[in-house]
Design a protein around this motif. Structure first.
Motif, PDB file in Angstrom:
ATOM      1  N   PHE A   6       0.843  -1.185   0.000  1.00  0.00           N
ATOM      2  CA  PHE A   6       0.000   0.000   0.000  1.00  0.00           C
ATOM      3  C   PHE A   6       0.884   1.243   0.000  1.00  0.00           C
ATOM      4  O   PHE A   6       1.894   1.294   0.694  1.00  0.00           O
ATOM      5  CB  PHE A   6      -0.893   0.033   1.242  1.00  0.00           C
ATOM      6  CG  PHE A   6      -2.075  -0.888   1.172  1.00  0.00           C
ATOM      7  CD1 PHE A   6      -3.357  -0.383   1.039  1.00  0.00           C
ATOM      8  CD2 PHE A   6      -1.901  -2.266   1.241  1.00  0.00           C
ATOM      9  CE1 PHE A   6      -4.454  -1.235   0.969  1.00  0.00           C
ATOM     10  CE2 PHE A   6      -2.994  -3.131   1.174  1.00  0.00           C
ATOM     11  CZ  PHE A   6      -4.283  -2.608   1.032  1.00  0.00           C
ATOM     12  N   SER A   7       0.496   2.237  -0.770  1.00  0.00           N
ATOM     13  CA  SER A   7       1.244   3.485  -0.776  1.00  0.00           C
ATOM     14  C   SER A   7       1.098   4.190   0.566  1.00  0.00           C
ATOM     15  O   SER A   7       0.144   3.956   1.309  1.00  0.00           O
ATOM     16  CB  SER A   7       0.730   4.404  -1.889  1.00  0.00           C
ATOM     17  OG  SER A   7      -0.597   4.845  -1.616  1.00  0.00           O
ATOM     18  N   TRP A   8       2.049   5.053   0.879  1.00  0.00           N
ATOM     19  CA  TRP A   8       1.894   5.934   2.032  1.00  0.00           C
ATOM     20  C   TRP A   8       0.759   6.908   1.700  1.00  0.00           C
ATOM     21  O   TRP A   8       0.645   7.369   0.575  1.00  0.00           O
ATOM     22  CB  TRP A   8       3.191   6.682   2.287  1.00  0.00           C
ATOM     23  CG  TRP A   8       3.210   7.417   3.586  1.00  0.00           C
ATOM     24  CD1 TRP A   8       3.160   8.761   3.774  1.00  0.00           C
ATOM     25  CD2 TRP A   8       3.294   6.838   4.888  1.00  0.00           C
ATOM     26  NE1 TRP A   8       3.198   9.060   5.108  1.00  0.00           N
ATOM     27  CE2 TRP A   8       3.273   7.889   5.827  1.00  0.00           C
ATOM     28  CE3 TRP A   8       3.374   5.519   5.357  1.00  0.00           C
ATOM     29  CZ2 TRP A   8       3.334   7.688   7.205  1.00  0.00           C
ATOM     30  CZ3 TRP A   8       3.434   5.306   6.726  1.00  0.00           C
ATOM     31  CH2 TRP A   8       3.417   6.378   7.627  1.00  0.00           C
ATOM     32  N   PRO A   9      -0.124   7.230   2.658  1.00  0.00           N
ATOM     33  CA  PRO A   9      -1.293   8.047   2.329  1.00  0.00           C
ATOM     34  C   PRO A   9      -0.984   9.484   1.933  1.00  0.00           C
ATOM     35  O   PRO A   9      -1.807  10.135   1.263  1.00  0.00           O
ATOM     36  CB  PRO A   9      -2.138   7.995   3.605  1.00  0.00           C
ATOM     37  CG  PRO A   9      -1.169   7.622   4.692  1.00  0.00           C
ATOM     38  CD  PRO A   9      -0.164   6.733   4.040  1.00  0.00           C
ATOM     39  N   HIS A  31      -1.262  -0.947  -4.139  1.00  0.00           N
ATOM     40  CA  HIS A  31      -2.454  -0.157  -3.843  1.00  0.00           C
ATOM     41  C   HIS A  31      -2.096   1.328  -3.813  1.00  0.00           C
ATOM     42  O   HIS A  31      -1.366   1.781  -2.921  1.00  0.00           O
ATOM     43  CB  HIS A  31      -3.044  -0.572  -2.498  1.00  0.00           C
ATOM     44  CG  HIS A  31      -3.775  -1.870  -2.541  1.00  0.00           C
ATOM     45  ND1 HIS A  31      -5.142  -1.947  -2.678  1.00  0.00           N
ATOM     46  CD2 HIS A  31      -3.318  -3.157  -2.482  1.00  0.00           C
ATOM     47  CE1 HIS A  31      -5.504  -3.221  -2.692  1.00  0.00           C
ATOM     48  NE2 HIS A  31      -4.422  -3.974  -2.582  1.00  0.00           N
ATOM     49  N   LEU A  32      -2.608   2.059  -4.779  1.00  0.00           N
ATOM     50  CA  LEU A  32      -2.387   3.502  -4.821  1.00  0.00           C
ATOM     51  C   LEU A  32      -3.515   4.163  -4.029  1.00  0.00           C
ATOM     52  O   LEU A  32      -4.600   4.419  -4.546  1.00  0.00           O
ATOM     53  CB  LEU A  32      -2.363   3.994  -6.271  1.00  0.00           C
ATOM     54  CG  LEU A  32      -2.110   5.493  -6.477  1.00  0.00           C
ATOM     55  CD1 LEU A  32      -0.858   5.956  -5.733  1.00  0.00           C
ATOM     56  CD2 LEU A  32      -1.990   5.811  -7.967  1.00  0.00           C
ATOM     57  N   ILE A  58      -3.788  -0.991  -8.000  1.00  0.00           N
ATOM     58  CA  ILE A  58      -5.179  -1.010  -7.558  1.00  0.00           C
ATOM     59  C   ILE A  58      -5.527   0.420  -7.156  1.00  0.00           C
ATOM     60  O   ILE A  58      -4.900   0.981  -6.254  1.00  0.00           O
ATOM     61  CB  ILE A  58      -5.397  -1.950  -6.354  1.00  0.00           C
ATOM     62  CG1 ILE A  58      -4.967  -3.381  -6.688  1.00  0.00           C
ATOM     63  CG2 ILE A  58      -6.853  -1.900  -5.896  1.00  0.00           C
ATOM     64  CD1 ILE A  58      -5.876  -4.091  -7.649  1.00  0.00           C
ATOM     65  N   LEU A  59      -6.500   1.016  -7.813  1.00  0.00           N
ATOM     66  CA  LEU A  59      -6.889   2.400  -7.528  1.00  0.00           C
ATOM     67  C   LEU A  59      -7.854   2.467  -6.349  1.00  0.00           C
ATOM     68  O   LEU A  59      -8.861   1.763  -6.319  1.00  0.00           O
ATOM     69  CB  LEU A  59      -7.560   3.020  -8.752  1.00  0.00           C
ATOM     70  CG  LEU A  59      -6.691   3.291  -9.979  1.00  0.00           C
ATOM     71  CD1 LEU A  59      -7.566   3.694 -11.160  1.00  0.00           C
ATOM     72  CD2 LEU A  59      -5.665   4.396  -9.678  1.00  0.00           C
ATOM     73  N   HIS A  60      -7.558   3.344  -5.410  1.00  0.00           N
ATOM     74  CA  HIS A  60      -8.475   3.588  -4.296  1.00  0.00           C
ATOM     75  C   HIS A  60      -9.317   4.837  -4.529  1.00  0.00           C
ATOM     76  O   HIS A  60     -10.411   4.957  -3.985  1.00  0.00           O
ATOM     77  CB  HIS A  60      -7.687   3.731  -2.994  1.00  0.00           C
ATOM     78  CG  HIS A  60      -7.241   2.436  -2.413  1.00  0.00           C
ATOM     79  ND1 HIS A  60      -7.578   2.028  -1.142  1.00  0.00           N
ATOM     80  CD2 HIS A  60      -6.492   1.440  -2.946  1.00  0.00           C
ATOM     81  CE1 HIS A  60      -7.041   0.843  -0.905  1.00  0.00           C
ATOM     82  NE2 HIS A  60      -6.373   0.463  -1.987  1.00  0.00           N
TER      83      HIS A  60
END
Length: 211
Positions: A6-9, A31-32, A58-60
């Motif tokens: 997962f990317s950093w937010p 996970h973007l 994976i687009l959030h």
């Protein structure tokens, strides 16, 4: 066992370079997730990746970007059931993922998800005061008896010290965030990449549980 990142937010200088390096080390699911990013910022990140690298994403947020970039799939929040959006993605060859925070939520999910993240399985690395709420024996029994075809991923506090335990519980995958990005912020690119390699190796070693 499959590892996802997962990317950093928030925005981090050099994050695209580390993301690309992780993909080249075998990462197949990225996970973007940037809750505060605009459409333009998210698109700029995608443009920093090659077509092959975009295929891991994976687009959030901003799912319309799937129309212009060959992303892997879309992530839905647990309060956004897939059936509500089925008409938006008619028969598209995408992977759909979601996240839940209880076994009851997982059991109530509609069919159609290929990835289900359960968190926090361990005490979070990236979020303070975000502790595991799961009884590991109950979790293992639930995973063993599940009827869903989705792959279940452990999320929350995953690092090189407990990923073996996640596999032993019965998870088919694990999602990491803090273990990589905290190292990146404190010790730099090479240390973070080295840690990521160790996690990848763990998922490929039979001693760490299910493939």
């Amino acid at each position: 066992m499959e590892l996802s990142l997962f990317s950093w937010p928030d925005t981090l200088e050099g994050e695209i370079a580390l993301t690309k390096a992780c993909i080249h080390q075998g990462l197949s699911v990225f996970h973007l997730r940037k809750p505060n990013w605009s459409y333009q910022q998210t698109e700029a990140f995608l443009k920093g990746l090659t077509v092959e690298e975009q295929a891991t994403v994976i687009l959030h947020q901003h799912p319309d970007l799937r129309l212009f970039y060959p992303v892997k799939g879309i992530h839905f929040s647990s309060y956004q059931p897939l059936k509500r959006y089925g008409h938006i993605f008619p028969e598209e060859p995408l992977s759909f993922s979601t996240s839940v925070h209880s076994l009851s939520e997982a059991n109530e999910l509609p069919e159609g998800f290929s990835m289900v993240y359960i968190s926090p399985v361990f005490d979070s690395i990236s979020k303070s005061n975000h502790f595991s709420i799961f009884d590991k024996s109950s979790l293992e029994a639930s995973l063993k008896n599940r009827s869903s075809k989705a792959r279940y991923y452990a999320l929350g506090g995953i690092d090189e010290h407990n990923i073996q335990q996640a596999a032993a519980i019965g998870f088919g995958g694990a999602g990491v965030l803090g273990a990589v990005w905290h190292t990146f912020q404190r010790r730099g690119h090479h240390a973070a990449l080295s840690g990521f390699r160790s996690l990848m190796l763990a998922t490929k070693t039979s001693a760490y549980g299910r493939p």
